[in-house]
Design a protein around this motif. Structure first.
Motif, PDB file in Angstrom:
ATOM      1  N   THR A  44     -12.784   0.710   0.029  1.00  0.00           N
ATOM      2  CA  THR A  44     -12.355   2.068  -0.457  1.00  0.00           C
ATOM      3  C   THR A  44     -12.895   2.605  -1.729  1.00  0.00           C
ATOM      4  OG1 THR A  44     -10.088   1.945  -0.584  1.00  0.00           O
ATOM      5  CG2 THR A  44     -11.301   2.805   1.562  1.00  0.00           C
ATOM      6  N   LEU A  45     -12.663   1.256  -2.650  1.00  0.00           N
ATOM      7  CA  LEU A  45     -12.471   1.832  -3.976  1.00  0.00           C
ATOM      8  C   LEU A  45     -13.498   2.090  -4.619  1.00  0.00           C
ATOM      9  CD1 LEU A  45     -10.031  -1.215  -5.390  1.00  0.00           C
ATOM     10  CD2 LEU A  45      -9.735   1.062  -4.612  1.00  0.00           C
ATOM     11  N   PRO A  46     -14.453   1.629  -4.302  1.00  0.00           N
ATOM     12  CA  PRO A  46     -15.838   2.112  -5.118  1.00  0.00           C
ATOM     13  C   PRO A  46     -15.958   3.580  -4.245  1.00  0.00           C
ATOM     14  CG  PRO A  46     -16.420  -0.022  -3.568  1.00  0.00           C
ATOM     15  CD  PRO A  46     -14.906   0.304  -3.183  1.00  0.00           C
ATOM     16  N   THR A  66     -21.117   4.288  -0.406  1.00  0.00           N
ATOM     17  CA  THR A  66     -20.354   3.785   0.070  1.00  0.00           C
ATOM     18  C   THR A  66     -19.215   4.973   0.390  1.00  0.00           C
ATOM     19  OG1 THR A  66     -19.348   5.260  -2.163  1.00  0.00           O
ATOM     20  CG2 THR A  66     -20.366   2.636  -2.522  1.00  0.00           C
ATOM     21  N   ALA A  67     -19.396   5.857   0.787  1.00  0.00           N
ATOM     22  CA  ALA A  67     -18.353   6.407   1.069  1.00  0.00           C
ATOM     23  C   ALA A  67     -18.195   6.315   2.906  1.00  0.00           C
ATOM     24  CB  ALA A  67     -18.888   8.245   0.762  1.00  0.00           C
ATOM     25  N   VAL A  68     -19.750   6.776   3.578  1.00  0.00           N
ATOM     26  CA  VAL A  68     -19.575   5.869   4.688  1.00  0.00           C
ATOM     27  C   VAL A  68     -19.623   5.066   5.013  1.00  0.00           C
ATOM     28  CG1 VAL A  68     -21.511   5.658   5.932  1.00  0.00           C
ATOM     29  CG2 VAL A  68     -21.191   7.530   5.073  1.00  0.00           C
ATOM     30  N   ILE A  69     -19.558   3.885   3.937  1.00  0.00           N
ATOM     31  CA  ILE A  69     -18.302   2.535   4.523  1.00  0.00           C
ATOM     32  C   ILE A  69     -17.431   2.909   4.575  1.00  0.00           C
ATOM     33  CG2 ILE A  69     -18.591   0.323   3.168  1.00  0.00           C
ATOM     34  CD1 ILE A  69     -21.275   0.118   2.818  1.00  0.00           C
ATOM     35  N   ALA A  70     -16.688   3.091   3.430  1.00  0.00           N
ATOM     36  CA  ALA A  70     -14.747   2.972   3.542  1.00  0.00           C
ATOM     37  C   ALA A  70     -14.700   4.244   4.510  1.00  0.00           C
ATOM     38  CB  ALA A  70     -14.993   4.483   2.094  1.00  0.00           C
ATOM     39  N   VAL A 109      -9.272  10.651  -1.305  1.00  0.00           N
ATOM     40  CA  VAL A 109      -7.865  10.004  -1.706  1.00  0.00           C
ATOM     41  C   VAL A 109      -8.458   9.926  -0.218  1.00  0.00           C
ATOM     42  CG1 VAL A 109      -7.061  11.488  -3.533  1.00  0.00           C
ATOM     43  CG2 VAL A 109      -7.727  12.702  -1.188  1.00  0.00           C
ATOM     44  N   VAL A 110      -8.395  10.292   0.996  1.00  0.00           N
ATOM     45  CA  VAL A 110      -8.017  10.451   2.368  1.00  0.00           C
ATOM     46  C   VAL A 110      -7.368   8.269   3.008  1.00  0.00           C
ATOM     47  CG1 VAL A 110      -8.596  10.623   5.365  1.00  0.00           C
ATOM     48  CG2 VAL A 110      -8.181  12.958   3.168  1.00  0.00           C
ATOM     49  N   ALA A 111      -8.719   8.153   2.539  1.00  0.00           N
ATOM     50  CA  ALA A 111     -10.049   6.394   2.872  1.00  0.00           C
ATOM     51  C   ALA A 111      -8.784   5.821   2.347  1.00  0.00           C
ATOM     52  CB  ALA A 111     -11.279   6.544   2.809  1.00  0.00           C
ATOM     53  N   PRO A 112      -8.770   5.910   0.715  1.00  0.00           N
ATOM     54  CA  PRO A 112      -8.303   4.169  -0.012  1.00  0.00           C
ATOM     55  C   PRO A 112      -5.897   5.393   0.528  1.00  0.00           C
ATOM     56  CG  PRO A 112      -8.563   6.624  -1.669  1.00  0.00           C
ATOM     57  CD  PRO A 112      -9.551   6.949  -0.150  1.00  0.00           C
ATOM     58  N   PHE A 113      -5.686   6.612   0.759  1.00  0.00           N
ATOM     59  CA  PHE A 113      -4.856   6.170   1.122  1.00  0.00           C
ATOM     60  C   PHE A 113      -4.504   6.078   2.410  1.00  0.00           C
ATOM     61  CE2 PHE A 113      -2.840   9.904  -2.083  1.00  0.00           C
ATOM     62  CZ  PHE A 113      -3.016   9.398  -3.130  1.00  0.00           C
TER      63      PHE A 113
END
Length: 358
Positions: free
Chosen positions: A54-56, A32-36, A64-68
């Motif tokens: 990015t939510l998962p 999930t992190a790699v997808i985000a 925080v960097v990817a969702p922000f």
């Protein structure tokens, strides 16, 4: 910075954030992190989808960097504040929800405090994105205002020049042409009554020169009544045949409907043209994003034009105005023996109405 370079920097920072926080991380959390992180370059085209991706990763680890980054891009491009509020709440909820879901909870009070803290943190990219959007809108609006001012200055200079030319043309027609006509008439009478051949030839020359001068004066009066747009422009003032071109080049989504009868005079056609021109200019200045409808109409006793626009879709900055445009349109209508009205509509738009007897 070019967009590809900026995207590469953001992806690298998001990957570093992921690598720093991967403590005893499961394979699912890593995926999930790699997808985000991989979805971040697509955030400009699909901002909401990328944020949801990015939510998962936010749920399963402290990222925080990817969702922000995704939330900032969404706030920069969306005008739906309710959607932005919901997305910020989803980020805060994903941040405080324990993973695995059946794991130990830190306590209700601490969860609420953490949720409020993360909600405040999510507000930062949202507010920053909205600020950038407002700045971009303001810059675009300032360009439109400057274009409208330049257009208004051009119209004003054309109107002043045309008025001065018309005044000079009237003076030449009413005074000079009248005097030259009298000279030609008197010379013709003397030519008929003269007996002396030399005297008769002299009078004939005077009459011929007077007639030629009168023709030149009429030609000059015609040129002086030409449009005062440019110093080299000697074309006639616009009529109804130029109305479609005016509507097409107004920069506004405008619909032209109806028609006028063929017996409408050239002066009346110019009045209709100037009414539409001034109304569309005011729409562009004071109602950005509005649509307009130009309706030509006539019945057994009168004809006229109605220009109606919808409310503005974007905010308009206040502009100084002399109000002389609408006053001039009222004076044109009075010269035709007609009436002129202008005012807001019930739905928040504006309407300009001019009529004159056939």
């Amino acid at each position: 910075m070019p967009e590809p370079v900026l995207d590469a920097v953001i992806v690298l920072v998001a990957l570093a954030d992921f690598l720093i926080n991967q403590w005893d991380m499961s394979l699912t959390a890593k995926v999930t992190a790699v997808i985000a992180c991989a979805a971040l370059p697509l955030r400009r085209r699909f901002p909401l989808v990328v944020f949801l991706l990015t939510l998962p990763a936010t749920l399963m680890q402290e990222m925080v960097v990817a969702p922000f980054a995704a939330l900032f891009t969404l706030a920069e491009r969306s005008r739906d504040r309710w959607l932005l509020s919901v997305c910020a709440g989803l980020f805060a909820l994903a941040s405080v929800t324990p993973w695995p879901l059946d794991g130990d909870s830190p306590g209700r009070a601490w969860t609420v405090v953490t949720f409020l803290y993360m909600l405040g943190a999510a507000a930062a990219p949202v507010l920053l994105g909205q600020l950038l959007q407002a700045r971009r809108d303001l810059a675009r609006r300032l360009v439109e205002i400057e274009e409208a001012r330049e257009h208004e200055r051009l119209l004003h200079s054309q109107a002043v020049l045309a008025r001065e030319r018309a005044q000079l043309a009237r003076e030449m027609h009413d005074v000079v042409s009248h005097q030259v006509s009298l000279i030609a008439v008197q010379a013709g009478a003397l030519q008929v009554a003269a007996k002396d051949p030399e005297f008769k030839e002299g009078v004939r020359a005077i009459r011929t020169l007077s007639v030629d001068t009168l023709d030149e004066l009429r030609h000059m009066v015609t040129l002086l009544r030409a449009s005062g747009g440019h110093s080299t422009e000697l074309t006639p003032q616009p009529t109804l045949t130029d109305l479609q071109r005016l509507v097409s080049s107004s920069g506004i989504e405008t619909e032209l409907v109806g028609e006028l009868p063929g017996q409408v005079s050239t002066t009346a056609q110019r009045a209709v043209y100037r009414t539409v021109q001034e109304a569309l200019t005011n729409v562009r200045k004071h109602a950005p994003g509005a649509r307009a409808t130009v309706r030509l109409w006539y019945d057994a006793s009168a004809f006229g034009v109605t220009v109606t626009n919808t409310p503005a879709t974007r905010g308009a900055l206040p502009l100084p105005g002399s109000g002389q445009g609408l006053i001039g349109l009222g004076e044109r209508a009075e010269l035709l023996g007609g009436t002129f009205e202008a005012g807001p509509t019930k739905d928040g738009g504006y309407e300009v109405w001019m009529s004159a007897p056939l």
